[in-house]
Design a protein around this motif. Structure first.
Motif, PDB file in Angstrom:
ATOM      1  N   UNK A 166       0.858  -1.190   0.000  1.00  0.00           N
ATOM      2  CA  UNK A 166       0.000   0.000   0.000  1.00  0.00           C
ATOM      3  C   UNK A 166       0.894   1.240   0.000  1.00  0.00           C
ATOM      4  N   UNK A 167       0.794   2.031  -1.040  1.00  0.00           N
ATOM      5  CA  UNK A 167       1.697   3.168  -1.209  1.00  0.00           C
ATOM      6  C   UNK A 167       1.102   4.503  -0.814  1.00  0.00           C
ATOM      7  N   UNK A 168      -0.129   4.535  -0.314  1.00  0.00           N
ATOM      8  CA  UNK A 168      -0.731   5.797   0.133  1.00  0.00           C
ATOM      9  C   UNK A 168       0.059   6.413   1.265  1.00  0.00           C
ATOM     10  N   UNK A 169       0.199   5.712   2.389  1.00  0.00           N
ATOM     11  CA  UNK A 169       0.984   6.280   3.478  1.00  0.00           C
ATOM     12  C   UNK A 169       2.460   6.353   3.086  1.00  0.00           C
ATOM     13  N   UNK A 170       3.063   7.496   3.331  1.00  0.00           N
ATOM     14  CA  UNK A 170       4.459   7.735   2.933  1.00  0.00           C
ATOM     15  C   UNK A 170       5.365   7.782   4.153  1.00  0.00           C
ATOM     16  N   UNK A 171       6.619   7.433   3.935  1.00  0.00           N
ATOM     17  CA  UNK A 171       7.627   7.654   4.976  1.00  0.00           C
ATOM     18  C   UNK A 171       8.118   9.085   4.792  1.00  0.00           C
ATOM     19  N   UNK A 172       7.958   9.887   5.825  1.00  0.00           N
ATOM     20  CA  UNK A 172       8.423  11.270   5.771  1.00  0.00           C
ATOM     21  C   UNK A 172       9.551  11.483   6.749  1.00  0.00           C
ATOM     22  N   UNK A 173       9.211  11.651   8.000  1.00  0.00           N
ATOM     23  CA  UNK A 173      10.216  11.976   9.018  1.00  0.00           C
ATOM     24  C   UNK A 173      10.589  10.789   9.894  1.00  0.00           C
ATOM     25  N   UNK A 174       9.735   9.795   9.989  1.00  0.00           N
ATOM     26  CA  UNK A 174       9.988   8.664  10.858  1.00  0.00           C
ATOM     27  C   UNK A 174       9.778   8.966  12.328  1.00  0.00           C
ATOM     28  N   UNK A 175       9.291  10.160  12.633  1.00  0.00           N
ATOM     29  CA  UNK A 175       9.099  10.585  14.018  1.00  0.00           C
ATOM     30  C   UNK A 175       7.642  10.923  14.335  1.00  0.00           C
ATOM     31  N   UNK A 176       6.755  10.768  13.362  1.00  0.00           N
ATOM     32  CA  UNK A 176       5.351  11.087  13.570  1.00  0.00           C
ATOM     33  C   UNK A 176       5.056  12.574  13.581  1.00  0.00           C
ATOM     34  N   UNK A 177       5.958  13.375  13.029  1.00  0.00           N
ATOM     35  CA  UNK A 177       5.792  14.826  13.096  1.00  0.00           C
ATOM     36  C   UNK A 177       5.352  15.482  11.793  1.00  0.00           C
ATOM     37  N   UNK A 190      -0.009  14.679   0.436  1.00  0.00           N
ATOM     38  CA  UNK A 190      -1.417  14.453   0.109  1.00  0.00           C
ATOM     39  C   UNK A 190      -2.059  13.385   0.986  1.00  0.00           C
ATOM     40  N   UNK A 191      -1.402  12.246   1.147  1.00  0.00           N
ATOM     41  CA  UNK A 191      -1.949  11.187   1.980  1.00  0.00           C
ATOM     42  C   UNK A 191      -2.292  11.698   3.370  1.00  0.00           C
ATOM     43  N   UNK A 192      -1.333  12.326   4.019  1.00  0.00           N
ATOM     44  CA  UNK A 192      -1.544  12.795   5.387  1.00  0.00           C
ATOM     45  C   UNK A 192      -2.635  13.840   5.487  1.00  0.00           C
ATOM     46  N   UNK A 193      -2.637  14.776   4.560  1.00  0.00           N
ATOM     47  CA  UNK A 193      -3.654  15.834   4.583  1.00  0.00           C
ATOM     48  C   UNK A 193      -5.049  15.250   4.389  1.00  0.00           C
ATOM     49  N   UNK A 194      -5.194  14.366   3.408  1.00  0.00           N
ATOM     50  CA  UNK A 194      -6.507  13.772   3.126  1.00  0.00           C
ATOM     51  C   UNK A 194      -6.975  12.925   4.307  1.00  0.00           C
TER      52      UNK A 194
END
Length: 163
Positions: free
Chosen positions: A33-44, A103-107
């Motif tokens: 599933x590629x919707x959720x992305x790895x961004x910071x790895x810290x939940x921020x 986009x994933x996080x905002x939506x």
């Protein structure tokens, strides 16, 4: 390795998952599933936001074993097959994405808010999305999209006056 059972986008999942595996890793690397992305790895940053039993949560900091028995919804499972969720539709109509990484996080964050508060106003939307980062600076378009979805969902949530 302990066996894990949960539901992802309405489908049951059972598998052996190491204790140190994050929910994000499971979703992306094991379930594709590629919707959720790895961004910071810290939940921020919010790029990894999913719904856990309908509540927005940061998948990069949640151990997969910590959501055993729960229902997980990703961007791919937000709408019905062939139909966008109202927030997804509004993002498309408002052209609220540039690079699309946030986009994933905002939506997902907006969808969770509007599920709880379909008539959320601009101030409430700004507050809810304040923990999600957009590196392209499309916050104005994102706010417009979520406000559009809120107007549609809020209008649907208002009961019709008795006649």
């Amino acid at each position: 390795m302990p066996a894990l059972q949960l539901t992802v986008n309405g489908q049951p999942f059972t598998g052996d998952v190491p204790r140190q595996t994050s929910l994000l890793h499971l979703l992306r690397n094991d379930l594709g599933l590629n919707g959720p992305k790895y961004g910071c790895g810290l939940g921020q940053c919010g790029a990894c936001t999913v719904h856990v039993d309908g509540t927005a949560a940061r998948a990069c900091v949640i151990p997969a074993q910590g959501v055993a028995g729960r229902a997980i919804t990703t961007l791919e499972g937000l709408g019905r097959r062939g139909h966008f969720h109202p927030v997804q539709q509004a993002f498309e109509e408002a052209q609220a994405a540039q690079c699309g990484y946030c986009l994933n996080g905002m939506v997902m964050q907006a969808a969770a808010l509007l599920a709880r508060e379909p008539q959320a106003d601009e101030a409430r939307i700004r507050s809810e999305l304040s923990g999600n980062l957009c590196r392209c600076g499309t916050h104005v378009e994102i706010l417009r999209a979520v406000s559009l979805a809120a107007a549609r969902l809020g209008a649907a949530a208002v009961p019709e006056a008795p006649r």
